[in-house]
Design a protein around this motif. Sequence first.
Motif, short mmCIF file in Angstrom:
data_model
loop_
_atom_site.label_atom_id
_atom_site.label_comp_id
_atom_site.label_asym_id
_atom_site.label_seq_id
_atom_site.Cartn_x
_atom_site.Cartn_y
_atom_site.Cartn_z
N LEU A 190 10.94 5.79 -6.02
CA LEU A 190 9.58 5.30 -6.27
C LEU A 190 8.71 5.57 -5.06
CD1 LEU A 190 10.25 1.75 -7.79
CD2 LEU A 190 9.55 3.79 -9.03
N ASP A 191 7.42 5.76 -5.30
CA ASP A 191 6.46 5.92 -4.21
C ASP A 191 5.85 4.55 -3.90
OD1 ASP A 191 4.73 6.89 -2.32
OD2 ASP A 191 3.28 7.66 -3.78
N VAL A 192 6.60 3.75 -3.13
CA VAL A 192 6.16 2.40 -2.76
C VAL A 192 6.37 2.23 -1.24
CG1 VAL A 192 6.42 1.27 -5.01
CG2 VAL A 192 8.41 1.53 -3.53
N PRO A 193 5.49 2.84 -0.44
CA PRO A 193 5.68 2.79 1.02
C PRO A 193 5.61 1.39 1.60
CG PRO A 193 3.56 3.76 0.46
CD PRO A 193 4.30 3.59 -0.83
N TRP A 194 5.06 0.44 0.89
CA TRP A 194 4.95 -0.94 1.35
C TRP A 194 6.26 -1.72 1.17
CZ3 TRP A 194 6.18 -3.87 -2.80
CH2 TRP A 194 5.95 -3.32 -4.06
N ALA A 195 7.21 -1.15 0.41
CA ALA A 195 8.45 -1.86 0.09
C ALA A 195 9.62 -1.34 0.92
CB ALA A 195 8.76 -1.71 -1.40
N THR A 196 10.45 -2.23 1.38
CA THR A 196 11.67 -1.90 2.09
C THR A 196 12.77 -1.63 1.07
OG1 THR A 196 11.05 -3.34 3.92
CG2 THR A 196 13.37 -2.73 3.77
N PHE A 197 13.49 -0.52 1.22
CA PHE A 197 14.58 -0.21 0.28
C PHE A 197 15.73 -1.19 0.51
CE2 PHE A 197 18.47 2.07 -0.95
CZ PHE A 197 18.19 2.22 -2.30
N ALA A 198 16.21 -1.82 -0.58
CA ALA A 198 17.24 -2.84 -0.46
C ALA A 198 18.51 -2.52 -1.26
CB ALA A 198 16.68 -4.19 -0.91
N GLY A 199 18.51 -1.44 -2.04
CA GLY A 199 19.71 -1.11 -2.83
C GLY A 199 19.78 -1.91 -4.11
N ASP A 200 20.89 -2.61 -4.32
CA ASP A 200 21.12 -3.32 -5.58
C ASP A 200 20.63 -4.76 -5.59
OD1 ASP A 200 22.26 -1.10 -6.76
OD2 ASP A 200 24.31 -1.66 -6.19
N CYS A 201 20.31 -5.32 -4.42
CA CYS A 201 19.94 -6.73 -4.36
C CYS A 201 18.95 -6.94 -3.22
CB CYS A 201 21.20 -7.56 -4.12
SG CYS A 201 21.10 -9.23 -4.73
N THR A 202 17.89 -7.70 -3.48
CA THR A 202 16.96 -8.02 -2.40
C THR A 202 17.67 -8.93 -1.39
OG1 THR A 202 16.07 -10.04 -3.39
CG2 THR A 202 14.97 -7.95 -3.97
N SER A 203 17.08 -9.07 -0.24
CA SER A 203 17.58 -10.06 0.70
C SER A 203 17.31 -11.45 0.11
CB SER A 203 16.92 -9.89 2.06
OG SER A 203 15.53 -9.91 1.94
N GLU A 204 17.98 -12.45 0.63
CA GLU A 204 17.71 -13.83 0.19
C GLU A 204 16.42 -14.29 0.84
OE1 GLU A 204 21.06 -16.35 1.13
OE2 GLU A 204 21.79 -16.13 -0.92
N HIS A 205 15.56 -14.88 0.05
CA HIS A 205 14.30 -15.41 0.56
C HIS A 205 14.35 -16.92 0.42
CE1 HIS A 205 12.37 -11.50 1.14
NE2 HIS A 205 13.20 -11.14 0.18
N GLU A 206 14.37 -17.60 1.57
CA GLU A 206 14.55 -19.03 1.60
C GLU A 206 13.23 -19.79 1.55
OE1 GLU A 206 16.93 -19.89 5.06
OE2 GLU A 206 18.78 -19.35 3.99
N PHE A 207 13.30 -20.98 0.96
CA PHE A 207 12.16 -21.89 0.91
C PHE A 207 12.71 -23.31 0.90
CE2 PHE A 207 13.41 -21.00 -3.38
CZ PHE A 207 13.25 -22.18 -4.09
N THR A 208 11.85 -24.27 1.22
CA THR A 208 12.28 -25.65 1.32
C THR A 208 11.66 -26.50 0.22
OG1 THR A 208 12.51 -25.44 3.70
CG2 THR A 208 12.34 -27.68 2.84
N VAL A 209 12.49 -27.29 -0.42
CA VAL A 209 12.03 -28.30 -1.38
C VAL A 209 12.13 -29.64 -0.65
CG1 VAL A 209 12.53 -29.45 -3.57
CG2 VAL A 209 12.77 -26.96 -3.38
N PRO A 210 10.99 -30.36 -0.50
CA PRO A 210 10.97 -31.53 0.37
C PRO A 210 11.58 -32.80 -0.19
CG PRO A 210 8.80 -31.16 -0.55
CD PRO A 210 9.66 -30.01 -1.00
N THR A 211 12.00 -32.78 -1.46
CA THR A 211 12.48 -34.02 -2.07
C THR A 211 13.51 -33.71 -3.16
OG1 THR A 211 11.77 -36.09 -3.12
CG2 THR A 211 10.63 -34.09 -3.80
N ASP A 212 14.25 -34.71 -3.53
CA ASP A 212 15.23 -34.61 -4.61
C ASP A 212 14.54 -34.98 -5.94
OD1 ASP A 212 17.72 -34.17 -5.72
OD2 ASP A 212 18.43 -36.21 -5.35
N GLY A 213 15.14 -34.61 -7.05
CA GLY A 213 14.62 -35.03 -8.35
C GLY A 213 13.52 -34.15 -8.90
#
Length: 131
Positions: free
Chosen positions: A25-48
């Motif tokens: 693909l012609d997507v110079p803004w994207a990093t080639f990752a193969g079969d799976c993207t890296s894990e992108h973490e985020f925080t959920v501040p509460t349970d439930g």
Amino acid sequence: MADRHRANYALLPVLEQLGPNEGALDVPWATFAGDCTSEHEFTVPTDGTVDAYVELQAYDVGTYGHEILLNGDSLTGFDVPPTEGWQYWMDTVSGSELREGTNAVQIRRDASEDDSFAVGNVTVHWKEPIE
């Protein structure tokens, strides 16, 4: 008093290309990752949390079978359907759960197919209880 909730979300700029080879693909803004993207973490501040869903920007998806992983578990259903050019897809969080603290999103391509596509941003939405 009825349970009260407020909306919350995490915006994750993935900006990665998935596929069998980097030049598909012609997507110079994207990093080639193969079969799976890296894990992108985020925080959920509460349970439930309730009513969670994932929104995904994807470019040039050619086949069914690619998956969205939340905390290592696949969401159920068609996670990333095929379409030419850009699409914005929403999938409910089922088959996995959000948890209080650190969570991770990852996109995995169906490696049995010769499909290349790019992932822009991923947004995870949820409702959390108001104390």
